[in-house]
Design a protein around this motif. Structure first.
Motif, PDB file in Angstrom:
ATOM      1  N   UNK A 160       0.830  -1.207   0.000  1.00 11.61           N
ATOM      2  CA  UNK A 160       0.000   0.000   0.000  1.00 11.61           C
ATOM      3  C   UNK A 160       0.862   1.255   0.000  1.00 11.61           C
ATOM      4  N   UNK A 161       1.905   1.263   0.817  1.00  2.83           N
ATOM      5  CA  UNK A 161       2.782   2.430   0.899  1.00  2.83           C
ATOM      6  C   UNK A 161       3.505   2.676  -0.409  1.00  2.83           C
ATOM      7  N   UNK A 162       4.058   1.623  -1.007  1.00  2.00           N
ATOM      8  CA  UNK A 162       4.792   1.787  -2.263  1.00  2.00           C
ATOM      9  C   UNK A 162       3.874   2.283  -3.377  1.00  2.00           C
ATOM     10  N   UNK A 163       2.655   1.740  -3.429  1.00  2.00           N
ATOM     11  CA  UNK A 163       1.705   2.170  -4.457  1.00  2.00           C
ATOM     12  C   UNK A 163       1.332   3.633  -4.256  1.00  2.00           C
ATOM     13  N   UNK A 164       1.023   4.007  -3.015  1.00  2.00           N
ATOM     14  CA  UNK A 164       0.637   5.381  -2.718  1.00  2.00           C
ATOM     15  C   UNK A 164       1.774   6.348  -3.010  1.00  2.00           C
ATOM     16  N   UNK A 165       2.978   6.008  -2.555  1.00  2.00           N
ATOM     17  CA  UNK A 165       4.132   6.881  -2.789  1.00  2.00           C
ATOM     18  C   UNK A 165       4.380   7.071  -4.279  1.00  2.00           C
ATOM     19  N   UNK A 166       4.254   6.006  -5.045  1.00  2.00           N
ATOM     20  CA  UNK A 166       4.497   6.098  -6.481  1.00  2.00           C
ATOM     21  C   UNK A 166       3.499   7.029  -7.160  1.00  2.00           C
ATOM     22  N   UNK A 167       2.226   6.913  -6.789  1.00  2.00           N
ATOM     23  CA  UNK A 167       1.224   7.820  -7.368  1.00  2.00           C
ATOM     24  C   UNK A 167       1.509   9.264  -6.990  1.00  2.00           C
ATOM     25  N   UNK A 168       1.865   9.494  -5.732  1.00  2.00           N
ATOM     26  CA  UNK A 168       2.142  10.856  -5.279  1.00  2.00           C
ATOM     27  C   UNK A 168       3.362  11.444  -5.989  1.00  2.00           C
ATOM     28  N   UNK A 169       4.261  10.587  -6.433  1.00  2.00           N
ATOM     29  CA  UNK A 169       5.452  11.052  -7.143  1.00  2.00           C
ATOM     30  C   UNK A 169       5.234  11.128  -8.650  1.00  2.00           C
ATOM     31  N   UNK A 170       3.984  10.959  -9.079  1.00  2.00           N
ATOM     32  CA  UNK A 170       3.645  11.158 -10.484  1.00  2.00           C
ATOM     33  C   UNK A 170       3.761   9.938 -11.367  1.00  2.00           C
ATOM     34  N   UNK A 171       3.945   8.763 -10.771  1.00  2.00           N
ATOM     35  CA  UNK A 171       4.050   7.542 -11.575  1.00  2.00           C
ATOM     36  C   UNK A 171       2.670   7.114 -12.073  1.00  2.00           C
TER      37      UNK A 171
END
Length: 292
Positions: free
Chosen positions: A249-260
């Motif tokens: 969940x954290x990796x997915x959320x962080x990636x979206x927040x970083x524009x991935x």
């Protein structure tokens, strides 16, 4: 500036066969968020006891921003037994500190700085912590780039239809595993055939942006109203699966927040979860090859 990425709910000690380790989904989430270079924050409560002192020390040492209140209730513990396949079974103590998370002025200020939040059903087993979680969500600024993630995390009998209905209705992203999907499907009388059809029915019913369905060794799906991303689960030597879902969940959320893109976020989440499964405990240090 709304820069925090916050996990709110339980923080506790996982009493594992090889000793105790700090855990709880919100703490795991915040820790892994911070490994992706974002300001991860955990909101919870611990007791005025030695176990609470130790949690505060470890959270500070790991560089996790925290709003962990001290209460007159004992610090939470969970007895974790891991089977031969590395799958954990939990015995969760009740009426502990994280059942009594207070909503303070400082916490309201934290909510107003929170860009994304992840919460689950477990900490909502108590009226006090449930009320605090909902007030936190109410205080968050809702902007186009903000995210509310509900990682269902059904445990024992600490959930009901009312909690799930309100929580799913408040989130942008729902994270659920295949066993939980079966429970939710029955609870809401979903009429879909296969799991993906059920996921799409839930997306439509609650107006979700994304639904993440994890299926253990059988892979994971990221479902939107238009597309489905599927990735198989990497084969690794499993130490235990404690915290693997939280790291996903954290990796997915962080990636979206970083524009991935969703596809890129999915790949990073799968790789992160696999790495965590290959290590004991929920908070191993991730390699730069994953965090970028």
């Amino acid at each position: 500036m709304n820069d925090l990425v916050t996990g709110i709910g339980e923080v506790l000690w996982d009493m594992l066969p090889d000793g105790r380790k700090i855990g709880g989904a919100p703490a795991n989430f915040a820790y892994h968020i911070s490994q992706f270079g974002l300001p991860g924050c955990v909101v919870s409560a611990v007791g005025r006891d030695s176990l609470g002192d130790e949690i505060s020390t470890i959270v500070d040492a790991k560089g996790i921003i925290n709003r962990i209140e001290r209460t007159d209730y004992p610090t939470g513990t969970v007895k974790v037994e891991v089977d031969a396949a590395g799958i954990p079974q939990y015995d969760i103590c009740s009426n502990v500190a994280w059942d009594h998370i207070p909503f303070t002025e400082q916490l309201e200020a934290t909510a107003r700085r929170t860009r994304a939040v992840c919460f689950g059903s477990l900490a909502q087993r108590s009226e006090e912590s449930r009320r605090t979680i909902n007030r936190f969500l109410d205080a968050m600024p809702r902007e186009a780039e903000s995210l509310v993630v509900f990682d269902v995390n059904l445990r024992q009998n600490f959930f009901d239809r009312e909690i799930l209905t309100e929580s799913i209705g408040r989130c942008d992203i729902l994270k659920i595993n295949d066993e939980e999907l079966a429970v939710v499907s029955r609870m809401f009388d979903c009429s879909g055939g296969d799991d993906i059809e059920i996921c799409r029915e839930i997306i439509s019913r609650f107006g979700l942006r994304i639904l993440i369905l994890t299926c253990g060794i059988n892979g994971s799906h990221v479902v939107t109203g238009e597309d489905v991303s599927f990735l198989p689960t990497p084969r690794v030597d499993v130490a235990d699966t404690v915290g693997a879902g939280d790291s996903f969940t954290a990796a997915f959320t962080a990636s979206l927040l970083k524009g991935k893109s969703i596809a890129q976020a999915h790949r990073t989440a799968v790789d992160t979860s696999a790495f965590v499964c290959s290590h004991y405990g929920a908070m191993p240090e991730l390699p730069a090859a994953i965090t970028g």
